[in-house]
Design a protein around this motif. Structure first.
Motif, short mmCIF file in Angstrom:
data_model
loop_
_atom_site.label_atom_id
_atom_site.label_comp_id
_atom_site.label_asym_id
_atom_site.label_seq_id
_atom_site.Cartn_x
_atom_site.Cartn_y
_atom_site.Cartn_z
N LYS A 1 0.82 -1.31 -0.15
CA LYS A 1 -0.04 -0.06 -0.04
C LYS A 1 0.87 1.41 -0.09
O LYS A 1 0.54 2.36 -0.54
CB LYS A 1 -0.91 -0.26 1.17
CG LYS A 1 -1.83 -1.21 1.30
CD LYS A 1 -2.93 -1.38 0.13
CE LYS A 1 -3.93 -2.47 0.27
NZ LYS A 1 -4.78 -2.41 -0.97
N LYS A 33 -0.18 1.03 13.03
CA LYS A 33 0.77 0.05 12.50
C LYS A 33 2.19 0.64 13.38
O LYS A 33 2.36 1.73 13.69
CB LYS A 33 1.20 0.33 11.00
CG LYS A 33 -0.01 -0.26 10.14
CD LYS A 33 -0.38 -1.81 10.59
CE LYS A 33 -1.44 -2.34 9.45
NZ LYS A 33 -0.98 -2.53 8.17
N VAL A 66 -3.00 4.35 2.11
CA VAL A 66 -3.12 4.13 3.37
C VAL A 66 -3.66 5.44 4.10
O VAL A 66 -4.67 5.17 4.90
CB VAL A 66 -1.88 3.33 3.94
CG1 VAL A 66 -2.19 3.03 5.45
CG2 VAL A 66 -1.52 2.18 3.26
N GLU A 88 -4.29 2.48 9.08
CA GLU A 88 -5.10 1.58 7.99
C GLU A 88 -6.46 1.64 8.43
O GLU A 88 -6.69 1.34 9.58
CB GLU A 88 -4.45 0.33 7.61
CG GLU A 88 -4.94 -0.49 6.72
CD GLU A 88 -4.53 -1.70 6.43
OE1 GLU A 88 -4.42 -2.85 7.34
OE2 GLU A 88 -3.48 -1.90 5.44
N ARG A 89 -7.46 1.47 7.54
CA ARG A 89 -8.80 1.16 7.75
C ARG A 89 -8.94 -0.26 8.40
O ARG A 89 -8.41 -1.13 7.91
CB ARG A 89 -9.66 1.43 6.66
CG ARG A 89 -11.40 1.47 6.90
CD ARG A 89 -11.87 1.51 5.54
NE ARG A 89 -13.51 1.79 5.77
CZ ARG A 89 -14.06 3.06 5.88
NH1 ARG A 89 -13.15 4.02 5.91
NH2 ARG A 89 -15.27 3.00 6.38
N GLN A 117 -7.06 6.59 3.41
CA GLN A 117 -8.25 5.89 4.06
C GLN A 117 -8.47 6.30 5.48
O GLN A 117 -9.68 6.08 5.98
CB GLN A 117 -7.97 4.23 4.09
CG GLN A 117 -8.38 3.84 2.55
CD GLN A 117 -7.37 2.29 2.55
OE1 GLN A 117 -7.07 1.88 3.54
NE2 GLN A 117 -7.53 1.80 1.52
#
Length: 398
Positions: free
Chosen positions: A261, A319, A306, A392-393, A309
């Motif tokens: 991503k 993350k 990323v 990230e979603r 989103q």
């Protein structure tokens, strides 16, 4: 026949029409050979020296012309005789067709000036403490030269299934060529080979994408030899790509590629050069998070999918900065406004405010600590600042 008149010179008494018919084929053959030799001279001036032996062994100019690129071939047609014809077997273009839209595309890089240097003219390259080239000009020349080696079938044969299969004799010869053209500190062999490895894989991927067509028969594929690939290597490549084992590996790699991503935003500039540039701006060596943001963000807006989103009120996963594949917490994005303050400091571009609701890795250190909050576990139920490229979603929320 007209009788010679006294006073006429021998030359004036002859005409081409009076050549005996038995000698006419020989005369024409010599004329054709002379014209053909002129064409070979033109070809030899246009082609690199490595192709001269192939020119001399070619039976006709048309065969020698098949060694030329399309641009060089048009030049030969413009300055030589009409006897020179284009090669019968057409090759696919270097880049796929662009639907009639003309683009300025840079041609292949051969680094001829570097190849022409001897050991006394070797270019000095500056490396950092991590063994990475950092000088802007010389490191760029080194990178391009390594790419030229990786695309040269003589030094880096393309038909091996992977880099491990390439014999050590080839790798030693590559290192020898690099060490003759560049002054490198001791112990840089591993970095050189790793760089060539990456460029070799990229070149093989380019050749497959632009020249290999799985819908065409194997026999036809073997005839369609790319201009910069050795014919024997191309045949082995096509045979392997047509195998079931290769197709399974290709499908698996496509799935893995789809998971990527984050996008590198610095073009050909390496991480080492970005870090060195940032070091001059800051006065100290940048942290890993600063370097990551610099390389994966663009302008004042999120630099990848990323980040885009991570919108306000969306449930997201955070993350780790050390391992971007590892989820350390879950929460809700409250703001992406750079002027929003978290812990007394403004967010800044490409950051977001997240309300942490679930701590996955309790001991994971916060990227931006404040107050008593130093780890994810400390910040459970509180708001923290987190880089957008590490947000990230949360798909489990859908």
């Amino acid at each position: 026949m007209k009788k010679p008149v006294a006073g006429d010179s021998p030359a004036s008494s002859l005409s081409p029409c009076e050549i005996p018919k038995s000698l006419l084929p020989i005369f024409l053959k010599h004329i054709a050979a002379f014209i053909d030799s002129l064409n070979v001279v033109v070809l030899a001036r246009l082609l690199p020296q490595s192709h001269h032996r192939r020119i001399l062994t070619a039976s006709t100019s048309a065969v020698a012309a098949s060694l030329l690129s399309q641009r060089q071939h048009r030049l030969v047609l413009a300055i030589s005789t009409p006897l020179l014809q284009p090669p019968a077997a057409s090759t696919r273009p270097l880049l796929p067709p662009d639907n009639g839209i003309k683009k300025n595309v840079q041609g292949p890089t051969f680094m001829r000036k570097i190849w022409a240097r001897d050991k006394q003219e070797a270019i000095q390259v500056e490396f950092n403490d991590l063994g990475q080239p950092i000088d802007e000009k010389s490191s760029s020349e080194l990178a391009h030269f390594l790419g030229a080696i990786a695309r040269n079938g003589r030094y880096a044969p393309l038909h091996y299934k992977n880099w491990i299969k390439v014999p050590q004799t080839y790798k030693k010869e590559m290192l020898t060529q690099v060490q003759e053209k560049f002054q490198l500190p001791p112990g840089q062999e591993d970095w050189i080979l790793k760089s060539i490895t990456k460029k070799w894989r990229n070149w093989k991927s380019f050749v497959k994408t632009n020249y290999y067509d799985p819908n065409v028969s194997l026999v036809e594929q073997m005839k369609n030899v790319p201009e910069r690939v050795h014919e024997d290597q191309w045949k082995e490549l096509v045979t392997f790509w047509n195998s079931d084992a290769s197709k399974r590996v290709s499908d698996r790699n496509k799935v893995s590629r789809g998971h990527q991503k984050m996008v590198h935003r610095k073009g050909k500039m390496s991480f080492a050069r970005v870090a060195e540039k940032k070091k001059k701006e800051l006065g100290y060596y940048p942290s890993r998070s600063t370097l990551f943001i610099e390389c994966y963000s663009k302008g004042e807006t999120p630099g990848n999918e990323v980040a885009s989103q991570a919108m306000v009120q969306n449930r997201v996963c955070l993350k780790s900065i050390n391992d971007p594949t590892q989820i350390v917490a879950k929460g809700i994005v409250r703001s992406i406004d750079p002027s929003t303050e978290v812990g007394g400091s403004r967010l800044r571009p490409n950051w977001c405010e997240v309300h942490i609701q679930v701590a996955v890795e309790w001991d994971e250190e916060l990227i931006r600590r404040y107050g008593m909050f130093e780890t994810i576990g400390d910040a459970l139920g509180a708001h923290v600042a987190w880089p957008l490229f590490l947000v990230e979603r949360d798909e489990s929320d859908d």
